[in-house]
Design a protein around this motif. Structure first.
Motif, short mmCIF file in Angstrom:
data_model
loop_
_atom_site.label_atom_id
_atom_site.label_comp_id
_atom_site.label_asym_id
_atom_site.label_seq_id
_atom_site.Cartn_x
_atom_site.Cartn_y
_atom_site.Cartn_z
N ARG A 21 0.77 -1.17 0.15
CA ARG A 21 -0.12 0.08 -0.05
C ARG A 21 0.85 1.27 -0.14
O ARG A 21 0.44 2.21 -0.63
N SER A 22 2.06 1.19 0.65
CA SER A 22 2.88 2.39 0.69
C SER A 22 3.36 2.52 -0.65
O SER A 22 3.51 3.65 -0.94
N VAL A 23 3.98 1.35 -1.17
CA VAL A 23 4.35 1.46 -2.62
C VAL A 23 3.44 2.07 -3.38
O VAL A 23 3.95 3.24 -4.42
N ALA A 24 2.13 1.73 -3.43
CA ALA A 24 1.03 2.32 -4.32
C ALA A 24 0.86 3.83 -4.07
O ALA A 24 0.81 4.45 -5.02
N TYR A 25 1.05 4.16 -2.85
CA TYR A 25 0.75 5.51 -2.49
C TYR A 25 1.79 6.49 -3.01
O TYR A 25 1.82 7.56 -3.02
N SER A 26 2.98 5.84 -3.17
CA SER A 26 4.22 6.71 -3.54
C SER A 26 4.42 6.65 -4.95
O SER A 26 5.52 6.86 -5.60
N ALA A 27 3.67 6.18 -5.70
CA ALA A 27 3.62 6.02 -7.31
C ALA A 27 2.68 6.74 -7.89
O ALA A 27 1.44 6.47 -8.30
N PRO A 28 3.15 8.16 -8.10
CA PRO A 28 2.17 9.03 -8.75
C PRO A 28 1.37 8.51 -9.95
O PRO A 28 0.21 8.85 -10.29
N MET A 29 1.99 7.77 -10.85
CA MET A 29 1.48 7.41 -11.95
C MET A 29 0.08 6.57 -12.04
O MET A 29 -0.78 6.54 -12.58
N LEU A 30 0.16 5.69 -10.59
CA LEU A 30 -1.01 5.02 -10.48
C LEU A 30 -2.37 5.96 -10.05
O LEU A 30 -3.46 5.42 -10.09
N TRP A 59 -6.82 12.11 -4.04
CA TRP A 59 -6.41 11.25 -5.31
C TRP A 59 -5.34 12.06 -6.09
O TRP A 59 -4.32 11.70 -6.61
N LEU A 60 -6.00 13.43 -6.37
CA LEU A 60 -5.06 14.51 -6.94
C LEU A 60 -3.72 14.73 -6.36
O LEU A 60 -2.71 14.80 -7.41
N GLU A 61 -3.95 14.64 -5.19
CA GLU A 61 -2.56 15.15 -4.64
C GLU A 61 -1.51 13.91 -4.66
O GLU A 61 -0.23 13.99 -4.85
N ALA A 64 0.84 13.73 -7.60
CA ALA A 64 2.14 14.50 -7.70
C ALA A 64 2.05 15.46 -9.02
O ALA A 64 1.18 16.51 -9.22
N THR A 65 2.97 15.31 -9.76
CA THR A 65 3.05 16.42 -11.07
C THR A 65 2.92 15.66 -12.41
O THR A 65 3.07 16.15 -13.12
N CYS A 66 2.24 14.43 -12.21
CA CYS A 66 1.91 13.55 -13.40
C CYS A 66 0.85 14.39 -14.21
O CYS A 66 0.19 14.93 -13.75
N PRO A 67 0.91 14.19 -15.58
CA PRO A 67 -0.08 14.72 -16.18
C PRO A 67 -1.42 13.79 -16.08
O PRO A 67 -1.40 12.46 -15.83
N LEU A 68 -2.52 14.70 -15.96
CA LEU A 68 -3.93 13.87 -15.53
C LEU A 68 -4.81 13.46 -16.76
O LEU A 68 -4.83 14.20 -17.50
N SER A 69 -5.56 12.39 -16.59
CA SER A 69 -6.90 12.15 -17.23
C SER A 69 -8.02 12.18 -16.25
O SER A 69 -7.97 11.27 -15.30
N VAL A 70 -9.11 13.11 -16.60
CA VAL A 70 -9.80 13.29 -15.42
C VAL A 70 -11.24 13.12 -16.31
O VAL A 70 -11.45 13.77 -17.41
N SER A 71 -12.19 12.59 -15.62
CA SER A 71 -13.31 12.26 -16.37
C SER A 71 -14.67 12.52 -15.28
O SER A 71 -14.54 12.10 -14.22
N LEU A 72 -15.52 13.51 -15.60
CA LEU A 72 -16.65 13.91 -14.87
C LEU A 72 -17.89 13.73 -15.44
O LEU A 72 -18.00 14.40 -16.64
N PHE A 73 -18.83 12.76 -14.86
CA PHE A 73 -19.87 12.27 -15.46
C PHE A 73 -20.95 12.73 -14.71
O PHE A 73 -20.82 12.12 -13.68
#
Length: 430
Positions: A21-30, A59-61, A64-73
Motif C-alpha cells: 500500500r505504501s508503494v502504491a501511495y508513493s507511485a504517482p502514475m497510479l 487522489w489528485l495530490e 504529484a506532477t503527473c499529467p492527468l486524465s480526468v472524467s466527470l460524468f
C-alpha cells in the motif's frame, strides 16, 4: 486502485499489504487517472457530500506532477436545482489541476460546468484530448476548444452557429467525433451539420486518423455538384476510420473528392455495425443501402478495391430508398463487374420491410460467383425478412468442406395449429 489493494490484502500478510500500500501511495502514475461519477450532490447532506470531495482531492495530490486524465460524468444535477449555481461541486478540483490536464471528459449541465468550459488555453498547456456532452437544449461556452495542443476531440453539444466556426485547432486534430444538435430560435431551427458541411469538416482536418460525424441537418441527396460547394480534394493520408451517420442524407453519387489511401474502416448510414473485422482485414465497409443509388454504390465499391469485409444493411430511413429493389446490388459483386477482388467476408442484414427482398436464389448465385474468383469467400452471413424459399446448403457443401463459413438466419415459421395452445400459460384455469 481499490481492486489492487484488495488483491494485495488477500495475498499477503497485513505487514506485506501495508508495504505494498505504501508503494502504491508513493507511485504517482497510479493516481494519474480519475473518473468522478454522477450522484445527487445538491440533495446530499454536507457531511456526506464532503467525503467524495476529500477522496478526489487526496487522489489528485497523490498524482504529484503527473499529467492527468480526468472524467466527470454528471447528468443528474442541473443549475436549476443547485442553490449555488455558479459552479459544479467538483469544478474547483478540476480548475486547481488544470495545468496538468492531458485528457478531460465533461458530461453534464453546461451552466454548472461553465468555470471549466471557460478555461483559457494558457491554463491548459498539456491538454490533448477533450470530450464534452451537454443536454440538447444547451449551448456551452467554446473557450476551452481554443487550446492549440488538442488532437482528440469528441463533442455532443447544441450549437446555433455554423459548427465549422467553432474555434477548434482543426488542422491539428487526429481523432474527431461530432454530434451537433440544432437549436430552436425565433428564426427557426439553426445549427447542425448537413452532408456538405461534414465534407467541409474533413477538408479542414488533413491529419485525421479517425472521424465520426452525425449529419443532423437535412440536405438534398448529395450529387457531388452542389452549386457553390467546395469541390477541392479531401486528402486524408492518415485516415483509417470514417463514419458518416444519421438519417439526413443520401448519395446520388459517391464522394469523388475523397482520397484516403490508408482507410481501414468505413461506415455509411444510421446503424450499429456488427461485422467483425479480423486483424488481417484490408478494409471493412458497412453500408446502409437506403443511402445509395446503385450507381453511387458501384462508384464506392470501385473506389475501394481493397475491401475485404462488407456489411450491407437496409434500415428504416427518413427518405424513400434511392434504389427501387435492394437486391439490385447482387450483380455488382458478381462477374462481369469484378468489384472488390479482395472480398472474403460478406454480411447482409435485411429488416422487416416488404420492399427489401433478397431471395435464396440471389444468395446462391452470389456465393457461387464469389467462390469462383481468385480470392474466394471465407464467410457469408445473412439475416432475412422472410421464410426460407429453398435450402441452399446442399449446393454449398463442397465450399463448406473447403472452409467456407455460411450462416443464414430466417424468421421462425408461424405455427398454423397447436393443440396445447393455452394450456401451459401461467393464467391457465387447468
Amino acid at each position: 486502485m481499490t481492486l489492487l489493494l484488495i488483491l494485495l490484502k488477500r495475498r499477503y500478510s497485513w505487514g506485506a499489504s501495508r508495504h505494498w500500500r505504501s508503494v502504491a501511495y508513493s507511485a504517482p502514475m497510479l493516481w494519474s487517472s480519475i473518473h468522478i461519477p454522477s450522484r445527487d450532490y445538491f440533495d446530499t447532506p454536507p457531511n456526506i457530500h464532503q467525503r467524495p470531495k476529500r477522496i478526489v482531492e487526496t487522489w489528485l495530490e497523490r498524482s504529484a506532477t503527473c499529467p492527468l486524465s480526468v472524467s466527470l460524468f454528471d447528468l443528474t444535477n442541473s443549475a436549476e436545482s443547485n442553490p449555488n449555481p455558479e459552479k459544479h461541486p467538483f469544478a474547483f478540483e478540476i480548475l486547481a489541476a488544470s495545468r496538468r490536464l492531458r485528457s478531460l471528459t465533461l458530461a453534464g449541465d453546461a451552466e454548472l460546468l461553465l468555470p471549466v468550459l471557460q478555461l483559457h488555453p494558457a491554463d491548459l498547456p498539456l491538454l490533448k484530448s477533450i470530450r464534452i456532452v451537454t443536454p440538447s437544449d444547451q449551448i456551452p461556452s467554446t473557450t476551452i476548444l481554443e487550446v492549440p495542443t488538442l488532437e482528440d476531440v469528441a463533442l455532443r453539444i447544441t450549437v446555433s452557429i455554423d459548427p465549422l466556426s467553432l474555434p477548434l485547432p482543426w488542422s491539428q486534430l487526429r481523432r474527431l467525433r461530432l454530434e451537433f444538435y440544432r437549436f430552436w430560435t425565433t428564426h427557426g431551427n439553426e445549427g447542425g451539420l448537413d452532408f456538405d458541411g461534414a465534407l467541409d469538416v474533413l477538408r479542414k482536418c488533413p491529419r485525421l486518423e479517425l472521424c465520426e460525424i452525425r449529419v443532423n441537418k437535412y440536405s438534398a441527396p448529395y450529387s457531388g455538384s452542389s452549386l457553390g460547394h467546395d469541390s477541392s480534394p479531401i486528402i486524408l493520408p492518415q485516415l483509417h476510420t470514417l463514419i458518416l451517420s444519421d438519417l439526413e442524407f443520401q448519395l446520388q453519387r459517391w464522394i469523388p473528392d475523397l482520397i484516403a489511401p490508408n482507410l481501414r474502416s468505413l461506415q455509411i448510414g444510421n446503424h450499429n455495425t456488427s461485422l467483425g473485422r479480423s486483424n488481417h482485414a484490408r478494409l471493412s465497409v458497412n453500408l446502409d443501402l437506403t443511402r445509395f443509388t446503385m450507381t453511387s454504390l458501384g462508384e464506392l465499391l470501385e473506389s475501394f478495391p481493397m475491401v475485404s469485409h462488407l456489411q450491407l444493411v437496409t434500415s428504416s430511413s427518413y427518405f424513400e430508398p434511392l434504389s427501387s429493389e435492394v437486391d439490385e446490388f447482387i450483380p455488382l459483386l458478381c462477374p462481369p463487374y469484378h468489384l472488390c477482388p479482395m472480398l472474403t467476408d460478406i454480411e447482409i442484414v435485411v429488416p422487416l420491410e416488404p420492399s427489401a427482398r433478397v431471395s435464396d436464389a440471389d444468395v446462391l448465385a452470389l456465393i457461387k460467383a464469389r467462390m469462383s474468383m481468385p480470392n474466394p469467400l471465407r464467410r457469408f452471413q445473412a439475416r432475412f425478412n422472410r421464410p426460407m424459399e429453398f435450402d441452399v446448403m446442399p449446393e454449398l457443401q463442397s465450399f463448406v468442406s473447403d472452409g467456407l463459413q455460411v450462416d443464414l438466419e430466417y424468421p421462425p415459421r408461424r405455427r398454423s395449429y397447436w393443440a396445447r395452445e393455452g394450456l401451459d400459460e401461467p393464467w391457465s384455469f387447468h
